[in-house]
Design an enzyme around this catalytic site. Structure first.
Site, PDB file in Angstrom:
ATOM      1  N   ARG A  32       0.840  -1.203   0.000  1.00  0.00           N
ATOM      2  CA  ARG A  32       0.000   0.000   0.000  1.00  0.00           C
ATOM      3  C   ARG A  32       0.874   1.251   0.000  1.00  0.00           C
ATOM      4  NH1 ARG A  32      -0.938   4.804   2.556  1.00  0.00           N
ATOM      5  NH2 ARG A  32      -0.483   3.790   4.572  1.00  0.00           N
ATOM      6  N   HIS A  67       4.683   4.425  12.714  1.00  0.00           N
ATOM      7  CA  HIS A  67       4.822   4.351  11.258  1.00  0.00           C
ATOM      8  C   HIS A  67       5.863   5.391  10.872  1.00  0.00           C
ATOM      9  CE1 HIS A  67       3.133   3.862   7.074  1.00  0.00           C
ATOM     10  NE2 HIS A  67       3.751   5.034   6.954  1.00  0.00           N
ATOM     11  N   CYS A 123       3.967   9.636   0.788  1.00  0.00           N
ATOM     12  CA  CYS A 123       2.610  10.148   0.652  1.00  0.00           C
ATOM     13  C   CYS A 123       2.548  11.093  -0.539  1.00  0.00           C
ATOM     14  CB  CYS A 123       2.187  10.877   1.925  1.00  0.00           C
ATOM     15  SG  CYS A 123       0.540  11.636   1.808  1.00  0.00           S
TER      16      CYS A 123
END
Length: 305
Positions: A15, A207, A240
């Protein structure tokens, strides 16, 4: 925690690792990667996201990846959702565990979700209801929990309030994300302590991204604070798309090596993990970012056919 693990590492390459790649990796290749990661001993994988494939086309086929891996995996398989519609898609695909992601800062929330943090949390309420009615487990990640590319250093109070809201929505684990990899051990300590004070009954995870080379130091600081859940991405890829300056995740292979050298058991086989890393390099078509991928001996080419 399982008897053979002192820490639980969730590999997020399928992901977070692939969502920022220019090449869209086919679902069948993501399944192959997932199977190799499971064979290496990963007890937890984040395998995709039920999000707009117009905005994040790399997540096309998440349902197929989930359904195939779920047939032969005892590990936890997580998918990401942001909305009620995404939650419905996850339930229809047979998801048993999902993650919500909410930014602790309004600047990143507007860039990532198009709304403020409070509105993003409000929007998750119907999604949580859908998931709870279906018996799906909910975890949550707080993006920009330490530093925001738009708002600067994140006040620990914002992390605490966001964690509280997520637990009220049903989150059983809360992960704190260093989304742009700009945190340092002091910031990790402040954020972890704020979240722990806010939701003492809920396990916390971390994370990490490695933009400034601080990810291992941050992981070790968190371990010293009692954190035993860590996200990482094979090969150190990822980032991101909606966070300027974000670079790759802390590499699963590097984190496993680091913990093993410190006598911390991960339950993961480094040799089998290297096999998965070889396949990853082949399917993305470029060198990886982990330290181990740079120093490992050349191996036979892996076919992606």
């Amino acid at each position: 925690m399982e008897p053979d693990r002192d820490v639980l590492i969730t590999d997020v390459v399928l992901r977070d690792g692939l969502q920022d790649e220019p090449t869209i990796v086919a679902a069948e290749d993501r399944v192959r990667l997932g199977r190799l990661l499971l064979a290496a001993g990963l007890g937890s994988l984040e395998i995709g996201a039920f999000v707009s494939t117009r905005k994040v086309p790399q997540m096309t086929g998440t349902d197929a990846v989930l359904q195939v891996l779920a047939r032969d995996a005892a590990a936890a398989l997580h998918t990401l959702v942001f909305t009620e519609f995404g939650a419905q898609q996850a339930v229809e695909a047979g998801a048993r565990s999902v993650r919500f992601v909410v930014s602790a800062t309004d600047g990143h929330s507007r860039a990532n979700a198009g709304v403020t943090t409070d509105v993003a949390l409000d929007r998750l309420a119907p999604a949580a209801e859908v998931l709870q009615d279906a018996g799906v487990r909910i975890e949550a990640s707080i993006a920009t929990a330490f530093v925001c590319p738009f708002d600067g250093d994140t006040p620990p109070a914002q992390v605490a309030s966001t964690a509280k809201r997520l637990v009220q929505l049903g989150a059983e684990v809360v992960h704190l994300a260093d989304t742009i990899g700009a945190a340092h051990p002091g910031a990790i300590t402040r954020g972890v302590m704020a979240a722990r004070d806010a939701v003492p009954e809920v396990p916390l995870g971390l994370h990490l991204h490695n933009t400034y080379g601080m990810a291992s130091a941050n992981a070790w600081a968190a371990f010293g604070l009692g954190i035993r859940r860590f996200d990482a991405a094979l090969g150190g890829i990822g980032g991101c798309p909606f966070a300027p300056g974000a670079s790759g995740n802390i590499a699963t292979d590097d984190l496993v090596h680091f913990f093993h050298r410190e006598g911390v058991h991960t339950g993961i086989d480094p040799v089998k993990l290297a096999e998965a890393r070889d396949l990853l390099a082949a399917v993305v078509g470029h060198p990886l970012h982990s330290a181990l991928s740079l120093v490992a001996k050349p191996r036979a080419a892996v076919s992606v056919n």
